[in-house]
Scaffold this motif. Structure first.
Motif, PDB file in Angstrom:
ATOM      1  N   ARG A  76       0.623  -1.065  -0.017  1.00 14.09           N
ATOM      2  CA  ARG A  76      -0.473   0.375   0.191  1.00 14.09           C
ATOM      3  C   ARG A  76       1.017   1.274  -0.479  1.00 14.09           C
ATOM      4  N   TRP A  77      -0.104   2.406  -0.824  1.00 13.88           N
ATOM      5  CA  TRP A  77       1.388   3.202  -0.503  1.00 13.88           C
ATOM      6  C   TRP A  77       0.171   4.680  -0.830  1.00 13.88           C
ATOM      7  N   ILE A  78       0.918   6.120   0.239  1.00 19.61           N
ATOM      8  CA  ILE A  78       0.126   7.010   0.137  1.00 19.61           C
ATOM      9  C   ILE A  78       1.315   7.349  -1.353  1.00 19.61           C
ATOM     10  N   GLU A  79       0.438   9.458  -1.492  1.00 24.14           N
ATOM     11  CA  GLU A  79       1.208   9.646  -2.761  1.00 24.14           C
ATOM     12  C   GLU A  79       1.558  10.667  -2.066  1.00 24.14           C
ATOM     13  N   TYR A  80       2.076  11.645  -1.960  1.00 27.19           N
ATOM     14  CA  TYR A  80       1.915  13.330  -1.737  1.00 27.19           C
ATOM     15  C   TYR A  80       3.315  14.075  -2.512  1.00 27.19           C
ATOM     16  N   ASP A  81       2.389  15.695  -2.892  1.00 31.28           N
ATOM     17  CA  ASP A  81       3.809  16.513  -3.779  1.00 31.28           C
ATOM     18  C   ASP A  81       3.984  16.830  -2.797  1.00 31.28           C
ATOM     19  N   ARG A  82       5.280  17.696  -3.587  1.00 26.68           N
ATOM     20  CA  ARG A  82       6.646  17.926  -2.827  1.00 26.68           C
ATOM     21  C   ARG A  82       6.134  18.953  -1.841  1.00 26.68           C
ATOM     22  N   VAL A  83       5.134  19.957  -1.460  1.00 25.40           N
ATOM     23  CA  VAL A  83       5.052  20.750  -0.508  1.00 25.40           C
ATOM     24  C   VAL A  83       4.622  20.357   0.580  1.00 25.40           C
ATOM     25  N   THR A  84       3.147  19.025   0.273  1.00 28.89           N
ATOM     26  CA  THR A  84       2.643  18.108   1.127  1.00 28.89           C
ATOM     27  C   THR A  84       3.776  17.546   2.322  1.00 28.89           C
ATOM     28  N   ALA A  85       4.973  16.651   1.235  1.00 33.76           N
ATOM     29  CA  ALA A  85       6.132  16.178   2.248  1.00 33.76           C
ATOM     30  C   ALA A  85       7.180  15.985   2.725  1.00 33.76           C
ATOM     31  N   GLU A  86       6.985  18.010   2.717  1.00 34.92           N
ATOM     32  CA  GLU A  86       8.036  18.570   3.417  1.00 34.92           C
ATOM     33  C   GLU A  86       7.396  19.655   4.930  1.00 34.92           C
ATOM     34  N   GLU A  92      -3.540  11.862   8.544  1.00 34.69           N
ATOM     35  CA  GLU A  92      -4.904  10.692   8.457  1.00 34.69           C
ATOM     36  C   GLU A  92      -4.161  10.121   7.271  1.00 34.69           C
ATOM     37  N   LEU A  93      -3.415  10.432   7.013  1.00 33.43           N
ATOM     38  CA  LEU A  93      -3.757   9.318   5.723  1.00 33.43           C
ATOM     39  C   LEU A  93      -2.315   8.208   5.957  1.00 33.43           C
ATOM     40  N   GLU A  94      -1.352   9.005   6.962  1.00 31.99           N
ATOM     41  CA  GLU A  94       0.001   7.786   7.574  1.00 31.99           C
ATOM     42  C   GLU A  94      -0.987   6.568   7.755  1.00 31.99           C
ATOM     43  N   ALA A  95      -2.114   7.047   9.275  1.00 27.75           N
ATOM     44  CA  ALA A  95      -2.638   6.282   9.626  1.00 27.75           C
ATOM     45  C   ALA A  95      -3.356   5.130   8.971  1.00 27.75           C
ATOM     46  N   GLU A  96      -3.151   5.388   7.631  1.00 24.68           N
ATOM     47  CA  GLU A  96      -4.433   3.964   6.707  1.00 24.68           C
ATOM     48  C   GLU A  96      -3.219   3.073   7.228  1.00 24.68           C
ATOM     49  N   ILE A  97      -1.735   3.673   6.899  1.00 24.20           N
ATOM     50  CA  ILE A  97      -1.013   2.090   5.848  1.00 24.20           C
ATOM     51  C   ILE A  97      -0.507   1.768   7.716  1.00 24.20           C
ATOM     52  N   GLU A  98      -0.289   2.417   8.905  1.00 21.37           N
ATOM     53  CA  GLU A  98       0.617   2.373  10.196  1.00 21.37           C
ATOM     54  C   GLU A  98       0.279   0.915  11.132  1.00 21.37           C
ATOM     55  N   ALA A  99      -0.529   0.482  10.276  1.00 26.14           N
ATOM     56  CA  ALA A  99      -0.600  -0.606  11.249  1.00 26.14           C
ATOM     57  C   ALA A  99       0.242  -1.254  10.072  1.00 26.14           C
ATOM     58  N   LEU A 100       0.707  -1.730   9.354  1.00 27.10           N
ATOM     59  CA  LEU A 100       1.041  -2.790   8.213  1.00 27.10           C
ATOM     60  C   LEU A 100       2.118  -3.282   8.378  1.00 27.10           C
ATOM     61  N   PRO A 101       2.877  -4.310   8.258  1.00 26.79           N
ATOM     62  CA  PRO A 101       4.054  -4.443   7.945  1.00 26.79           C
ATOM     63  C   PRO A 101       4.873  -3.566   7.359  1.00 26.79           C
ATOM     64  N   PRO A 102       6.119  -3.014   7.849  1.00 27.84           N
ATOM     65  CA  PRO A 102       6.714  -1.982   7.129  1.00 27.84           C
ATOM     66  C   PRO A 102       7.333  -3.056   5.563  1.00 27.84           C
ATOM     67  N   ASN A 103       7.216  -3.824   5.062  1.00 21.35           N
ATOM     68  CA  ASN A 103       7.432  -4.326   4.320  1.00 21.35           C
ATOM     69  C   ASN A 103       6.367  -3.906   2.966  1.00 21.35           C
ATOM     70  N   ARG A 104       5.284  -3.922   3.697  1.00 20.55           N
ATOM     71  CA  ARG A 104       3.603  -3.915   2.667  1.00 20.55           C
ATOM     72  C   ARG A 104       2.881  -2.380   2.864  1.00 20.55           C
ATOM     73  N   ARG A 105       4.714  -0.996   3.453  1.00 18.63           N
ATOM     74  CA  ARG A 105       3.938  -0.069   3.062  1.00 18.63           C
ATOM     75  C   ARG A 105       4.500   0.894   2.274  1.00 18.63           C
TER      76      ARG A 105
END
Length: 189
Positions: A76-86, A92-105
């Motif tokens: 699973r991935w989440i995608e950001y533009d430069r401004v949002t990433a920096e 809220e998006l990060e929380a959606e993938i946080e419970a996954l194992p690190p190799n699956r996000r």
């Protein structure tokens, strides 16, 4: 006690073939607390689509260093533009993938332009710092890592507090030799 978090920054510019092989090797890491962060530096070759196809399990990776493992997909991935990433991303998006194992996000960041090696990595570093990472590993996209690479580096960094930076030894890609028992390929002790 929680293990330190490591953000693995992989910079891509028109090199999706190398990047997906690198990502496939990162999925085999034994260290359990990392986040994969792929920075696309304005690629024009469809790299992001290919990386997403790999993450969905639609693109097999052939490598002389490992056998492709379809059981590690989808990622699973989440995608950001430069401004949002920096700014540290969106919790809220990060929380959606946080419970996954690190190799699956993973986190995908599009810079919107070719910022060069330093500029692209700086976007990932700013994201990592603002996301409160403990360590940052700048990993070239044309590398294949040993499964214990990250664990070894974190162990050394945590053991010797006066160390300010830890790095790995890079071996020539096409030269794979047997290593003496008790050694780890690619590391200086």
């Amino acid at each position: 006690m929680a293990l330190p978090s490591v953000f693995i920054i992989i910079l891509n510019y028109n090199g999706w073939q190398d990047t997906v092989e690198c990502l496939e090797s990162v999925q085999r890491l034994t260290y359990p607390n990392y986040r994969i962060v792929v920075i696309d530096n304005g690629s024009t070759d469809g790299s992001m689509e290919k990386i997403k196809a790999w993450a969905a399990g639609e693109l097999r990776v052939e490598s002389k260093f490992f056998t492709y493992d379809p059981s590690t997909k989808p990622v699973r991935w989440i995608e950001y533009d430069r401004v949002t990433a920096e700014a540290g991303g969106l919790p809220e998006l990060e929380a959606e993938i946080e419970a996954l194992p690190p190799n699956r996000r993973m986190v995908l960041i599009q810079t919107g332009a070719n910022l060069g090696y330093a500029g692209g990595n700086n976007v990932g570093i700013r994201y990592s710092i603002n996301s409160v990472s403990d360590y940052i590993w700048l990993l070239n996209n044309d590398t294949v890592v040993h499964k214990s690479a990250l664990k070894t580096m974190v162990d050394i960094a945590e053991k010797v507090l006066r160390i300010g930076i830890v790095g790995s030894k890079i071996l020539y890609y096409v030269s794979v030799k047997p290593y003496p028992p008790g050694t780890i390929p690619g590391f200086i002790g």
